[in-house]
Design a protein around this motif. Sequence first.
Motif, mmCIF file in Angstrom:
data_model
loop_
_atom_site.group_PDB
_atom_site.id
_atom_site.type_symbol
_atom_site.label_atom_id
_atom_site.label_comp_id
_atom_site.label_asym_id
_atom_site.label_seq_id
_atom_site.Cartn_x
_atom_site.Cartn_y
_atom_site.Cartn_z
ATOM 1 N N GLN A 1 37.896 27.431 46.251
ATOM 2 C CA GLN A 1 39.138 28.016 46.736
ATOM 3 C C GLN A 1 39.514 27.473 48.117
ATOM 4 O OE1 GLN A 1 39.360 32.426 45.175
ATOM 5 N NE2 GLN A 1 37.327 32.081 46.034
ATOM 6 N N GLU A 2 40.732 27.758 48.516
ATOM 7 C CA GLU A 2 41.232 27.288 49.811
ATOM 8 C C GLU A 2 40.467 27.905 50.979
ATOM 9 O OE1 GLU A 2 43.422 24.980 50.526
ATOM 10 O OE2 GLU A 2 43.938 24.525 48.439
ATOM 11 N N ASN A 3 39.873 29.080 50.767
ATOM 12 C CA ASN A 3 39.130 29.750 51.844
ATOM 13 C C ASN A 3 37.695 29.248 51.976
ATOM 14 O OD1 ASN A 3 37.945 30.863 49.591
ATOM 15 N ND2 ASN A 3 38.436 32.991 50.091
ATOM 16 N N GLY A 4 37.349 28.170 51.238
ATOM 17 C CA GLY A 4 36.018 27.593 51.353
ATOM 18 C C GLY A 4 34.958 28.308 50.549
ATOM 19 N N GLN A 5 35.368 29.114 49.571
ATOM 20 C CA GLN A 5 34.425 29.850 48.740
ATOM 21 C C GLN A 5 34.561 29.433 47.276
ATOM 22 O OE1 GLN A 5 34.514 33.998 51.373
ATOM 23 N NE2 GLN A 5 35.278 33.982 49.287
ATOM 24 N N ARG A 6 33.495 29.661 46.527
ATOM 25 C CA ARG A 6 33.561 29.389 45.094
ATOM 26 C C ARG A 6 34.289 30.526 44.389
ATOM 27 N NH1 ARG A 6 29.016 27.303 40.718
ATOM 28 N NH2 ARG A 6 30.562 26.949 39.075
ATOM 29 N N PHE A 7 35.111 30.159 43.438
ATOM 30 C CA PHE A 7 35.918 31.120 42.692
ATOM 31 C C PHE A 7 35.039 32.010 41.821
ATOM 32 C CE2 PHE A 7 38.132 31.933 38.588
ATOM 33 C CZ PHE A 7 39.069 32.847 39.056
ATOM 34 N N ILE A 8 35.344 33.316 41.829
ATOM 35 C CA ILE A 8 34.683 34.280 40.958
ATOM 36 C C ILE A 8 35.753 34.942 40.099
ATOM 37 C CG2 ILE A 8 33.407 36.452 40.844
ATOM 38 C CD1 ILE A 8 31.996 35.709 43.395
ATOM 39 N N PRO A 9 35.697 34.788 38.775
ATOM 40 C CA PRO A 9 36.686 35.442 37.906
ATOM 41 C C PRO A 9 36.659 36.953 38.089
ATOM 42 C CG PRO A 9 35.383 33.832 36.686
ATOM 43 C CD PRO A 9 34.724 34.002 38.016
ATOM 44 N N LYS A 10 37.853 37.570 38.133
ATOM 45 C CA LYS A 10 37.925 39.010 38.377
ATOM 46 C C LYS A 10 39.130 39.624 37.693
ATOM 47 C CE LYS A 10 38.079 42.504 41.989
ATOM 48 N NZ LYS A 10 38.667 43.399 41.014
ATOM 49 N N LYS A 11 38.939 40.822 37.150
ATOM 50 C CA LYS A 11 40.057 41.580 36.601
ATOM 51 C C LYS A 11 40.858 42.160 37.761
ATOM 52 C CE LYS A 11 37.894 42.926 32.234
ATOM 53 N NZ LYS A 11 37.492 44.070 31.373
ATOM 54 N N PHE A 12 42.152 42.247 37.579
ATOM 55 C CA PHE A 12 43.009 42.730 38.657
ATOM 56 C C PHE A 12 42.988 44.255 38.704
ATOM 57 C CE2 PHE A 12 44.601 38.480 37.859
ATOM 58 C CZ PHE A 12 44.731 37.991 39.145
#
Length: 338
Positions: A80-91
Motif C-alpha cells: 500500500q501507499e502507506n508502506g504496509q502490506r495489504f490485508i483483505p478486510k470486510k467493510f
Amino acid sequence: MKKRFVSGLKYTLIYSVITFALLEGLLWIMGYRPYANTDYEVVSKPKNPYVADANLGIQLNPGTYRLKLNKKVKFKATHQENGQRFIPKKFEACINKVLFLGCSYTYGYGVNDNESFTAITQKKHHDWKVENAAVVGYGTAQHLLQLRERLINETPECVVLCLSSVHFIRTVLSQNYRANLRIGYRRSSSDVDDRMNGARFPYFDNTSGKVKHAKWEDLYSEIPGRYWSASINLLQNLRDKSKEPDCDPIKVTASLIKEMQDLCDKKGVAFGVICLDSNHETKALEKQLKMSHWLNVGFSFKSKKYTHLPYDSHPNAKGHKKIAQSVIPFLEKLMSDG
C-alpha cells in the motif's frame, strides 16, 4: 647488479608461490575452503518490490507484485501507499487498531495477502483494524524507529512486536549480517547498487548508546580472491571477526524493547511481544524483560510441513494458520487487559 636484482626477485616470487600453495593445501586438509555463497533467487513482476530508504534501510514499494522464490515458491503481495502490506478486510466499523511490527515472517513472505497470520487475525476479528507494518529484513532497531514515527500522530489500541531469533544480529548489524545483506543483494541483481543508492541501515551503537546508520556502500567490503582461495577467505573471516560489534545483542535488544514499551505506556497503548521461534538468546531476553504480555509461539522454521522447505524456510499457508492459533488468543487477552 641488475641481473642479481632480477634473479632475487624471481626466487622471491617462486618461494612466495610455493609458500602460498603449501599454506592453501594445509588449510584444505584442515577443512578450510574458499567462500561459497548460497544464492537465493527472487523474480518479481513488476520489478523492485522493495526500495532504498534513508532511515530504515529498505521500504515496501507500493504496487501489486507476483514473486517467485528459488523457481518454486509463488505468491502475490500488495504493498500500500502507506508502506504496509495489504490485508483483505470486510467493510465494517473498526473499533480497535492493532499494529504488527516484524520482519519477513510477519510480512508473510512466501504467501498471498490473505494467507499471512496477520490477515487470518483480521478475518477472525472484523471489529479490529489490523495493520501489517512488517518489512523483509527488519530487526528491532527498525521496529523502534517505526514505532517512534507512528506514535507521533497515531494511537493504536495495541502494538505487537513479532520477534525472531534472527533479529539479534540485525539489531547490532553484525559483520555476518552485513555480509548477508551486501553479498546477497548484489548477487540477486546486477543493478542493485543503483537501486540501493541512499539506503542507510539502522543499528545500535554501543559507544554512543544510540541508534545510528550505516550507508549501503559502507556496509561490507570483501578481500579480492576469497571465492577461489581458502587462505584469503580465512583472512576475510579473521578481519570480520575483529570488526564485530563490542556489545551484547541480548542486552541491546532488551533496551530497545523497553523503550518501545515506554513509548506505548506514555500513549496508553497496550504493548506485547510475540516470539515466533526459540533459542538460548530469546530465552535469555525473555528472562531479562520479564514482560507480562509475552508469547512464545515455538514455531520451527526447519519444518517441511509448515514451511516452504527445501526451497525456502518461511512459513507456508499451513504455517501461518498454525501461528495464528497462538497469536489470536494472545491478542484477545492483550486487548482485554488494556
